[in-house]
Design an enzyme around this catalytic site. Structure first.
Site, PDB file in Angstrom:
ATOM      1  CG  HIS A 143      -0.247   0.083   2.526  1.00 34.45           C
ATOM      2  ND1 HIS A 143       0.147   1.272   3.090  1.00 34.45           N
ATOM      3  CD2 HIS A 143       0.129  -0.883   3.397  1.00 34.45           C
ATOM      4  CE1 HIS A 143       0.722   1.046   4.251  1.00 34.45           C
ATOM      5  NE2 HIS A 143       0.737  -0.260   4.465  1.00 34.45           N
ATOM      6  CB  CYS A 199       1.173  -3.655   5.448  1.00 33.68           C
ATOM      7  SG  CYS A 199      -0.390  -4.433   5.925  1.00 33.68           S
TER       8      CYS A 199
END
Length: 238
Positions: free
Chosen positions: A185, A201
């Site tokens: 992301h 992440c």
């Protein structure tokens, strides 16, 4: 004054004048240590790829490149690998993500990775991708950080925007059809690139994740190389 005295005086004046000129030259070219450092290390020029993106749904500001080492700037490089074209390779130890192209080439991005205790590794796939996604922290994260409860799955998550932790784009990682809860992301925090900062992440600059989003396809393989200094949570390691 005799002719001999005149010639002697003239030679003395020339010598003194030359010395004064030399001394004046030293005085005008001498630099303080700070000035020397500034001259030796000019500020890097921001590349166009990190300029502001005013036409996005939520206008993305330019990257503050003073916050990121230039070695983490996006670039196309020679990259030999046995992985097939289209594969994403996350080099956790070195904080790079490679998108494999044909002909022994790849696009390399600087990334931020999971902190120790949240790091992960293995094989999976990019199931799908989203522009300006909503963010719903997993229940395990909400349990650790109760202040995130308003953004839980039960409450519909956080609206998209520049404050959303997923940034401008998100790629959702699944293994055997099951959501791993890990994402690739965007982030506006340039100073987080090249570091271990997130809860597992993989984060890229917003400009970079937009570029990646436009070139990666659903179903692409992703390989995450573990950092030998931490004990990773293995994802699809079989």
């Amino acid at each position: 004054m005799t002719e001999h005295q005149s010639r002697k005086f003239t030679r003395r004046a020339i010598v003194l004048g030359s010395t004064a000129t030399a001394l004046a030259g030293c005085a005008t070219t001498a630099q303080s240590p700070e000035q020397t450092a500034i001259l030796a290390e000019p500020a890097p020029v921001a590349p166009l790829m990190y300029a502001a993106l005013p036409t996005e749904q939520f206008p993305v500001p330019a990257v503050d490149i003073s916050q990121i080492d230039p070695r983490f700037w996006r670039q196309d490089i020679d990259y030999e690998t046995d992985e097939k074209t289209g594969t994403l390779i996350v080099d956790t130890p070195n904080k790079y993500l490679y998108h494999v192209h044909s002909g022994g080439r790849a696009t390399r991005y600087g990334i931020g990775v999971g902190r120790e205790g949240f790091a992960w590794a293995g094989r999976a796939v990019v199931a799908y991708k989203r522009k300006w996604p909503r963010w719903t922290p997993p229940d395990s994260m909400v349990a650790r950080q109760p202040e995130l409860r308003p953004y839980s799955v039960a409450n519909g998550g956080m609206d998209p925007g520049l404050r959303n932790p997923l940034g401008a784009r998100a790629l959702y990682i699944h293994e055997n059809g099951v959501d791993t809860l890990y994402r690739l992301h965007g982030t506006p925090q340039a100073n987080s690139i090249g570091k271990a900062v997130s809860s597992g992440c993989i984060r890229l600059l917003n400009q970079d994740v937009i570029h990646l989003y436009d070139t990666v396809t659903d179903g692409s393989s992703i390989v995450v190389i573990p950092d030998p200094s931490v004990t990773p949570l293995l994802v699809g390691s079989a």
